[in-house]
Design a protein around this motif. Structure first.
Motif, PDB file in Angstrom:
ATOM      1  N   VAL A  93     132.219  42.711  43.763  1.00  0.00           N
ATOM      2  CA  VAL A  93     133.596  43.018  43.385  1.00  0.00           C
ATOM      3  C   VAL A  93     133.798  42.525  41.961  1.00  0.00           C
ATOM      4  N   THR A 143     135.471  41.504  38.279  1.00  0.00           N
ATOM      5  CA  THR A 143     136.613  40.649  37.940  1.00  0.00           C
ATOM      6  C   THR A 143     137.900  41.462  37.895  1.00  0.00           C
ATOM      7  N   ARG A 170     139.014  42.216  41.434  1.00  0.00           N
ATOM      8  CA  ARG A 170     139.571  41.015  42.077  1.00  0.00           C
ATOM      9  C   ARG A 170     141.003  40.770  41.605  1.00  0.00           C
ATOM     10  N   ARG A 214     143.283  43.194  43.289  1.00  0.00           N
ATOM     11  CA  ARG A 214     143.461  42.901  44.712  1.00  0.00           C
ATOM     12  C   ARG A 214     144.134  41.555  44.955  1.00  0.00           C
ATOM     13  N   THR A 238     142.582  38.577  44.733  1.00  0.00           N
ATOM     14  CA  THR A 238     141.656  37.774  45.529  1.00  0.00           C
ATOM     15  C   THR A 238     140.522  37.274  44.651  1.00  0.00           C
ATOM     16  N   ASP A 239     139.859  36.211  45.112  1.00  0.00           N
ATOM     17  CA  ASP A 239     138.688  35.685  44.420  1.00  0.00           C
ATOM     18  C   ASP A 239     137.395  36.085  45.118  1.00  0.00           C
ATOM     19  N   GLU A 240     137.479  36.931  46.137  1.00  0.00           N
ATOM     20  CA  GLU A 240     136.279  37.321  46.883  1.00  0.00           C
ATOM     21  C   GLU A 240     135.338  38.120  45.984  1.00  0.00           C
ATOM     22  N   TRP A 264     133.763  34.895  50.404  1.00  0.00           N
ATOM     23  CA  TRP A 264     133.429  36.273  50.762  1.00  0.00           C
ATOM     24  C   TRP A 264     133.210  36.303  52.280  1.00  0.00           C
TER      25      TRP A 264
END
Length: 531
Positions: free
Chosen positions: A164, A166, A169, A172, A174-176, A271
Motif C-alpha cells: 500500500v 504512502t 495510506r 485511506r 491508515t498506516d497499514e 497489517w
C-alpha cells in the motif's frame, strides 16, 4: 599554411532512475544541441535507462562501457544534461577525469574544459553529496521510528500481500503497509496447514506448481518462478505472515536470519495477519527440530513411494511373524495374539530382513510399479496396490469409531491462550521496568521472572499444540470420506497414510496378479495401524 585544428570528439551520456523513453529523449536532444553549438563531433551515445544515481555503475551498464572507452581515448569530452545524471557522488566524475575525459553539462553548470569549471564542478558535487548523505540519514532515522510502530520499509512484498503506497495510506487514513492478496493469502494458509499436517516441503512445492502457482514477480522474473522446498521453507519461517515485524532491520540489504527471529524480537505489525502467531511458532519449531530431515529429497509422484517398506525376500512369512510375536509378548499360544501384536512383529521382522522404503518406477513408460529400494526383493504393479490402500484408508476413516480412536478432540482454547500470552508478556516487561527503577531488587526480580517465564513456556506450548493441523481431521466425520479423500493433494494423502499406518510390502509370487481380490492383496501386505 596554418594546420587544421583537430575537432573535439564527444560522447553523450544519458541516465534516469525510472524507465521513460521521453526523459531519455530530452537529454539526448539537449546534448546534441550543445555539441552542434561547440562544433563537437559526436562519436557515440551511452544510455542507462532505469539505473539509480545512488548505485555504482557495475559491469554491463552503459556507464561502465563509456568509462572503458574513455580510458581507450575514443573521445575527449562527455556531454551530459546535468551533473546529477552522472551520479549522486563524486566518484563518477573523478573516474572520468582520471581517464582524461572532460565533462560538459548542457545546463551550463559544469564545463571541465576550463580551470574554473573544474573547481566549480568539485564544489557542486561535494554539496550534492552532502545533501544526499543528510537525506539518507534522515530517511534511516525516520524508518527506524516507523519500524518501532510496526510500519515496515518498502521492499520486496511477501507472497500473499500487496504493498500500500504512502499516497494510498493517506487517502485511506491508515498506516497499514500491506493489504491481503486474497488468492495468494489462501495459498499461504494452505502451506502452513499442509506443513503442520505432516506434508513434506517438496510435496507442498509440487502441489503449488501443479496448480499453476508461481512466486512473486520480480524485475528479473516478471512471471515469478516455480516454488521449491527452499522457497516454501522461507515462507514458513517468515514472521510477517503472523503480522510480526522484527525490531531490527537487516543491515546493508542483507536478508534476515529467520531462524534467529523469535516473538520477543518483534513488534506487532500494522497489517492483517494471514496465520496466527501460534501457527508461525509451531511451523518454525518444527523446521528447527534437530531430528527433522533437512534434505528435501526427491519429490514423490506416487502414493506409497518412500512410505511403505520392503518385507524382505519372498512372500509374507506368516510362521516367522507369528514366532516373532510370541517371542516379543512372552506368550505360548498363538491364538492369544492380537492383530496389533502380529502387525508389530511383522514390521520388526521386515526391518531385520530389509526394511528399505519402497521406490516407484516405470511411470515414464506408463507402467506404474513399486519395487524394493535395494532392487532385490520384489517388483509389483503400483496401481492395484494404491487402490487397495485407498479403500483401506477410506473404510477405516468412515468407521463409526474413527472419531473416538483417531482424533484428539481436547483442543486448547486458542483465543483464551493468546490473551493469557499477551498478559504474561506485559507482566514480564513490567518486571524489567520495576527492576530498572529500583522498585524491586535483583533477587526478587529473578524469582518472579523465573515464575513468569515458566508460565509463558507452558502457554506457548499449548498454543503450538493447538496450531498443529491433524491430517485426519477433515476426513473423520465427513459425510463422504471418499469424496474428501479424492479432493486431497498427493502430499496430504501421503501425510494421512503416514499418520494412520505402517505398511510392509511383500512379493506377490509368480503368476498373473493383475486382478487380485482384496483378500489376496491383503495376504501380500502387513499393516500396522497406529494407535
Amino acid at each position: 599554411m596554418t594546420p587544421k585544428k583537430h575537432q573535439t570528439r564527444a560522447a553523450i551520456y544519458a541516465r534516469q532512475s525510472v524507465s521513460d523513453s521521453e526523459g531519455i529523449g530530452i537529454q539526448l536532444e539537449k546534448a546534441h544541441a550543445l555539441a552542434a553549438s561547440r562544433d563537437f563531433e559526436v562519436v557515440d551515445k551511452y544510455i542507462d535507462d532505469g539505473v539509480s544515481g545512488y548505485k555504482a555503475r557495475e559491469e554491463g551498464t552503459a556507464f561502465a562501457r563509456m568509462l572503458d572507452d574513455a580510458r581507450a581515448r575514443r573521445f575527449d569530452v562527455v556531454i551530459v544534461r546535468k551533473l546529477d545524471r552522472l551520479g549522486r557522488s563524486l566518484s563518477a566524475l573523478e573516474a572520468l577525469t582520471t581517464a582524461k575525459a572532460q565533462v560538459v553539462t548542457t545546463d551550463g553548470e559544469v564545463d571541465l574544459t576550463t580551470v574554473n569549471g573544474r573547481l566549480m564542478a568539485n564544489l557542486l558535487t561535494s554539496v550534492a553529496r552532502a545533501e544526499s548523505e543528510t537525506k539518507a540519514e534522515r530517511r534511516v532515522n525516520r524508518n527506524d521510528e516507523r519500524r518501532k510502530d510496526g510500519v515496515p520499509t518498502s521492499g520486496r512484498v511477501p507472497y500473499g500481500y500487496r504493498w500500500v503506497t504512502t499516497k494510498e495510506r493517506a487517502e485511506r487514513g491508515t498506516d497499514e503497509a500491506y493489504e491481503l492478496d486474497d488468492e495468494r493469502a489462501a495459498d499461504v494458509r494452505g502451506i502452513f496447514e499442509a506443513f503442520l499436517g505432516g506434508v513434506p516441503l517438496g510435496s507442498i512445492a509440487r502441489d503449488l506448481n501443479t496448480a499453476g502457482k508461481r512466486t512473486m514477480p520480480t524485475k528479473r522474473h516478471p512471471e515469478g518462478v516455480p516454488f521449491s522446498p527452499t522457497s516454501v521453507r522461507r515462507m514458513l519461517m517468515n514472521p510477517y505472515y503472523a503480522a510480526l515485524l522484527p525490531r531490527e532491520a537487516p543491515k546493508d540489504g542483507a536478508h534476515y536470519d529467520q531462524s534467529s527471529v523469535d516473538v520477543d524480537d518483534c513488534v506487532p505489525g500494522r497489517w492483517p495477519a494471514i496465520v496466527t502467531v501460534a501457527q508461525w511458532q509451531a511451523a518454525k519449531k518444527k523446521l528447527d527440530h534437530p531430528e527433522r530431515k533437512t534434505s528435501p529429497g526427491p519429490t514423490r509422484r506416487w502414493l506409497l513411494s518412500g512410505l511403505a517398506i520392503c518385507g524382505g525376500h519372498g512372500k509374507r512369512d506368516d510362521a516367522a511373524i507369528q514366532s516373532r510375536a510370541l517371542q516379543a509378548t512372552g506368550r505360548t499360544d498363538a491364538a492369544e495374539l492380537t492383530p496389533q501384536e502380529i502387525a508389530e512383529a511383522a514390521v520388526a521382522l521386515a526391518e531385520e530382513r530389509c526394511g528399505m522404503p519402497i521406490r516407484a518406477g516405470g511411470g515414464e513408460k506408463g507402467i506404474h510399479s513399486y519395487r524394493c529400494g535395494s532392487m532385490a526383493h520384489f517388483m509389483r504393479r503400483g496401481k492395484p496396490l494404491d487402490d487397495f490402500i485407498t479403500r483401506l484408508v477410506v473404510a477405516r476413516l468412515a468407521a463409526p469409531d474413527a472419531a473416538d480412536l483417531l482424533v484428539d478432540r481436547e483442543r486448547p482454547d486458542a483465543e483464551a491462550l493468546s490473551a493469557e500470552l499477551t498478559r504474561l508478556e506485559a507482566v514480564r516487561r513490567e518486571l524489567g521496568d520495576d527492576r530498572d527503577e529500583g522498585l524491586i531488587g535483583r533477587a526478587e526480580y529473578q524469582r518472579r521472572l523465573k515464575r513468569v517465564d515458566a508460565k509463558l513456556a507452558e502457554v506457548r506450548a499449548k498454543l503450538e499444540r493447538g496450531a498443529v493441523i491433524e491430517p485426519l481431521r477433515d476426513l473423520v466425520g465427513a459425510d463422504d470420506v471418499r469424496a474428501v479423500w479424492d479432493a486431497l493433494t498427493l502430499g496430504r494423502k501421503r501425510a494421512v497414510i503416514e499418520a494412520l499406518m505402517t505398511i510392509v510390502v511383500h512379493s506377490v509370487g509368480q503368476g498373473n496378479r493383475r486382478n487380485m481380490p482384496d483378500a489376496a492383496m491383503a495376504s501380500t501386505l502387513s499393516i500396522l495401524w497406529h494407535a
